[in-house]
Every structure is written in C-alpha cells, then in structure tokens.
Design a protein around this motif. Structure first.
Motif, PDB file in Angstrom:
ATOM      1  N   PHE A  13      97.335  28.763   1.594  1.00 50.03           N
ATOM      2  CA  PHE A  13      96.253  29.691   1.475  1.00 50.03           C
ATOM      3  C   PHE A  13      96.088  30.665   2.566  1.00 50.03           C
ATOM      4  CE2 PHE A  13      91.538  30.774   1.453  1.00 50.03           C
ATOM      5  CZ  PHE A  13      91.578  31.449   0.340  1.00 50.03           C
ATOM      6  N   ALA A  14      95.980  29.929   3.856  1.00 48.33           N
ATOM      7  CA  ALA A  14      95.995  30.641   5.289  1.00 48.33           C
ATOM      8  C   ALA A  14      97.054  31.656   5.333  1.00 48.33           C
ATOM      9  CB  ALA A  14      95.872  29.851   6.207  1.00 48.33           C
ATOM     10  N   ASN A  15      98.129  31.422   4.940  1.00 45.17           N
ATOM     11  CA  ASN A  15      99.298  32.180   4.852  1.00 45.17           C
ATOM     12  C   ASN A  15      99.179  33.434   3.944  1.00 45.17           C
ATOM     13  OD1 ASN A  15     100.799  31.081   7.111  1.00 45.17           O
ATOM     14  ND2 ASN A  15     101.965  29.512   5.605  1.00 45.17           N
ATOM     15  N   ALA A  16      98.798  33.158   2.806  1.00 38.66           N
ATOM     16  CA  ALA A  16      98.467  34.271   1.801  1.00 38.66           C
ATOM     17  C   ALA A  16      97.667  35.259   1.982  1.00 38.66           C
ATOM     18  CB  ALA A  16      98.448  33.735   0.470  1.00 38.66           C
ATOM     19  N   VAL A  17      96.300  34.408   2.422  1.00 33.82           N
ATOM     20  CA  VAL A  17      95.137  35.456   2.700  1.00 33.82           C
ATOM     21  C   VAL A  17      94.977  35.818   4.181  1.00 33.82           C
ATOM     22  CG1 VAL A  17      92.571  35.349   2.568  1.00 33.82           C
ATOM     23  CG2 VAL A  17      94.086  34.166   0.822  1.00 33.82           C
ATOM     24  N   ASN A  18      95.312  37.466   4.396  1.00 30.26           N
ATOM     25  CA  ASN A  18      95.299  37.576   5.803  1.00 30.26           C
ATOM     26  C   ASN A  18      94.049  38.545   6.051  1.00 30.26           C
ATOM     27  OD1 ASN A  18      96.060  39.980   4.449  1.00 30.26           O
ATOM     28  ND2 ASN A  18      98.107  40.207   5.420  1.00 30.26           N
ATOM     29  N   MET A  19      93.281  38.375   5.213  1.00 29.16           N
ATOM     30  CA  MET A  19      92.185  39.148   5.594  1.00 29.16           C
ATOM     31  C   MET A  19      90.841  38.175   5.794  1.00 29.16           C
ATOM     32  SD  MET A  19      92.343  42.080   2.202  1.00 29.16           S
ATOM     33  CE  MET A  19      90.733  42.959   2.890  1.00 29.16           C
ATOM     34  N   THR A  20      89.958  38.548   6.671  1.00 33.38           N
ATOM     35  CA  THR A  20      88.798  37.535   7.177  1.00 33.38           C
ATOM     36  C   THR A  20      87.878  37.879   5.902  1.00 33.38           C
ATOM     37  OG1 THR A  20      87.705  39.461   8.235  1.00 33.38           O
ATOM     38  CG2 THR A  20      89.110  38.190   9.371  1.00 33.38           C
ATOM     39  N   ALA A  21      86.998  37.103   5.947  1.00 34.30           N
ATOM     40  CA  ALA A  21      85.736  36.992   4.988  1.00 34.30           C
ATOM     41  C   ALA A  21      85.061  38.403   4.979  1.00 34.30           C
ATOM     42  CB  ALA A  21      84.809  35.843   5.039  1.00 34.30           C
ATOM     43  N   SER A  22      84.702  38.892   6.040  1.00 34.79           N
ATOM     44  CA  SER A  22      83.865  39.929   6.364  1.00 34.79           C
ATOM     45  C   SER A  22      84.749  41.122   5.790  1.00 34.79           C
ATOM     46  CB  SER A  22      83.379  40.154   7.573  1.00 34.79           C
ATOM     47  OG  SER A  22      84.366  40.134   8.615  1.00 34.79           O
ATOM     48  N   ALA A  23      85.863  41.232   6.134  1.00 36.38           N
ATOM     49  CA  ALA A  23      86.926  42.427   5.855  1.00 36.38           C
ATOM     50  C   ALA A  23      87.089  42.553   4.261  1.00 36.38           C
ATOM     51  CB  ALA A  23      88.041  42.420   6.203  1.00 36.38           C
ATOM     52  N   LEU A  24      87.237  41.270   3.481  1.00 42.98           N
ATOM     53  CA  LEU A  24      87.453  41.268   2.374  1.00 42.98           C
ATOM     54  C   LEU A  24      86.177  41.783   1.460  1.00 42.98           C
ATOM     55  CD1 LEU A  24      88.978  40.742  -0.236  1.00 42.98           C
ATOM     56  CD2 LEU A  24      88.597  38.056   0.090  1.00 42.98           C
ATOM     57  N   ASP A  25      85.077  40.984   2.227  1.00 46.33           N
ATOM     58  CA  ASP A  25      83.769  41.528   1.323  1.00 46.33           C
ATOM     59  C   ASP A  25      83.268  43.009   1.624  1.00 46.33           C
ATOM     60  OD1 ASP A  25      81.362  40.585   0.135  1.00 46.33           O
ATOM     61  OD2 ASP A  25      80.274  40.278   2.399  1.00 46.33           O
ATOM     62  N   ARG A  26      83.499  43.664   2.745  1.00 42.41           N
ATOM     63  CA  ARG A  26      83.579  45.112   2.899  1.00 42.41           C
ATOM     64  C   ARG A  26      84.488  45.843   1.801  1.00 42.41           C
ATOM     65  NH1 ARG A  26      83.530  43.734   8.132  1.00 42.41           N
ATOM     66  NH2 ARG A  26      85.690  44.449   8.456  1.00 42.41           N
ATOM     67  N   TRP A  27      85.582  45.309   1.685  1.00 41.47           N
ATOM     68  CA  TRP A  27      86.562  45.796   0.874  1.00 41.47           C
ATOM     69  C   TRP A  27      86.082  45.852  -0.591  1.00 41.47           C
ATOM     70  CZ3 TRP A  27      90.306  49.085  -0.404  1.00 41.47           C
ATOM     71  CH2 TRP A  27      91.044  49.058  -1.699  1.00 41.47           C
ATOM     72  N   LEU A  28      85.437  44.671  -0.921  1.00 38.44           N
ATOM     73  CA  LEU A  28      85.229  44.657  -2.543  1.00 38.44           C
ATOM     74  C   LEU A  28      84.222  45.519  -2.840  1.00 38.44           C
ATOM     75  CD1 LEU A  28      85.329  40.693  -2.635  1.00 38.44           C
ATOM     76  CD2 LEU A  28      87.028  42.142  -3.738  1.00 38.44           C
ATOM     77  N   ASP A  29      83.355  46.002  -1.770  1.00 36.45           N
ATOM     78  CA  ASP A  29      82.203  47.011  -2.100  1.00 36.45           C
ATOM     79  C   ASP A  29      82.969  48.392  -2.284  1.00 36.45           C
ATOM     80  OD1 ASP A  29      80.187  45.031  -2.043  1.00 36.45           O
ATOM     81  OD2 ASP A  29      79.702  45.577  -0.035  1.00 36.45           O
ATOM     82  N   THR A  30      84.286  48.453  -2.022  1.00 35.44           N
ATOM     83  CA  THR A  30      84.630  50.096  -2.135  1.00 35.44           C
ATOM     84  C   THR A  30      84.876  50.366  -3.548  1.00 35.44           C
ATOM     85  OG1 THR A  30      87.064  49.365  -1.775  1.00 35.44           O
ATOM     86  CG2 THR A  30      85.422  49.638   0.081  1.00 35.44           C
ATOM     87  N   ASP A  31      84.948  51.565  -3.857  1.00 36.84           N
ATOM     88  CA  ASP A  31      85.601  52.093  -5.223  1.00 36.84           C
ATOM     89  C   ASP A  31      86.888  52.180  -5.448  1.00 36.84           C
ATOM     90  OD1 ASP A  31      82.903  53.316  -5.628  1.00 36.84           O
ATOM     91  OD2 ASP A  31      83.454  55.290  -5.059  1.00 36.84           O
ATOM     92  N   GLU A  32      87.609  51.824  -4.459  1.00 31.18           N
ATOM     93  CA  GLU A  32      89.000  51.762  -4.650  1.00 31.18           C
ATOM     94  C   GLU A  32      89.285  50.231  -5.246  1.00 31.18           C
ATOM     95  OE1 GLU A  32      87.818  52.821  -1.918  1.00 31.18           O
ATOM     96  OE2 GLU A  32      88.780  54.803  -1.494  1.00 31.18           O
ATOM     97  N   SER A  33      88.449  49.217  -4.603  1.00 29.65           N
ATOM     98  CA  SER A  33      88.599  47.871  -5.018  1.00 29.65           C
ATOM     99  C   SER A  33      88.302  47.703  -6.384  1.00 29.65           C
ATOM    100  CB  SER A  33      87.605  46.990  -3.966  1.00 29.65           C
ATOM    101  OG  SER A  33      87.660  45.627  -4.723  1.00 29.65           O
TER     102      SER A  33
END
Length: 112
Positions: A13-33
């Motif tokens: 999981f650590a190898n697959a997920v290369n985004m931090t929790a905060s970066a992923l959280d911000r990304w999920l708020d975008t229209d692109e996501s």
C-alpha cells in the motif's frame, strides 16, 4: 491473516499510494477528480472518488487502528494501481482521465 501478510499489505500500500493524506484530500475536492470514474447504483460519486476518501482515512490512522475493512481496501488499492499503471497512454499524461483516475486512488504517476 498473519502478521507477515499484514506487513506485506502495508508495504504494498505504501508503494502504491504516493500521495499524502492532505494532498489526496485537496485533490478529491477538485472538479478534475470528480469528473472521472464509474458511478454505480445511481450514486453521484465514482468508485475511485469514494476509494480516495477511504484512503485518506487510512492514511490518517495509526497502524494499530486499521480494521479488516481497511486492510481489504488497501489490497484493493494495490491491485487497482498496478493494473491501471499498465494501461498508461502514450504522450503527456498530465491532463488525462487516466492520471486523474489514478490520483483518486492515491497514486500520482507524475511522482514516479
């Protein structure tokens, strides 16, 4: 499941997920996501977007707090990221649904 299996799951999981929790959280708020992924059962949220929210929760937990559902989701994420990376399109992938989909699952291929 053995401790060795849990340890392998966490490492994969650590190898697959290369985004931090905060970066992923911000990304999920975008229209692109929100613009990519399959929606099922009349839901307005895609499977990948819901997965991203679960990943954020996992990343914010201590290992001792992981549930069986968390570990199962971690294995699902590892499989998805591995399969999806194999389908990389040619050319610049920066603004592609392929990249956006992977990012919903916590993996930014531009960070590879």
């Amino acid at each position: 499941m053995s401790d060795d299996d849990d340890e392998q799951t966490r490492a994969d999981f650590a190898n697959a997920v290369n985004m931090t929790a905060s970066a992923l959280d911000r990304w999920l708020d975008t229209d692109e996501s929100k613009s990519v992924g399959q929606k099922s059962g009349g839901s307005s949220e895609s499977t990948g977007h819901a997965s991203g929210r679960h990943i954020v929760r996992i990343l914010r937990k201590k290992q001792a707090e992981y549930t069986d559902a968390d570990r199962a989701h971690m294995r699902k994420v590892v499989g998805y990221v591995a399969r999806h990376r194999e389908q990389r399109p040619d050319g610049d992938v920066h603004d592609t649904a392929w990249r956006y989909s992977l990012m919903n699952w916590g993996h930014d291929p531009e960070a590879d």
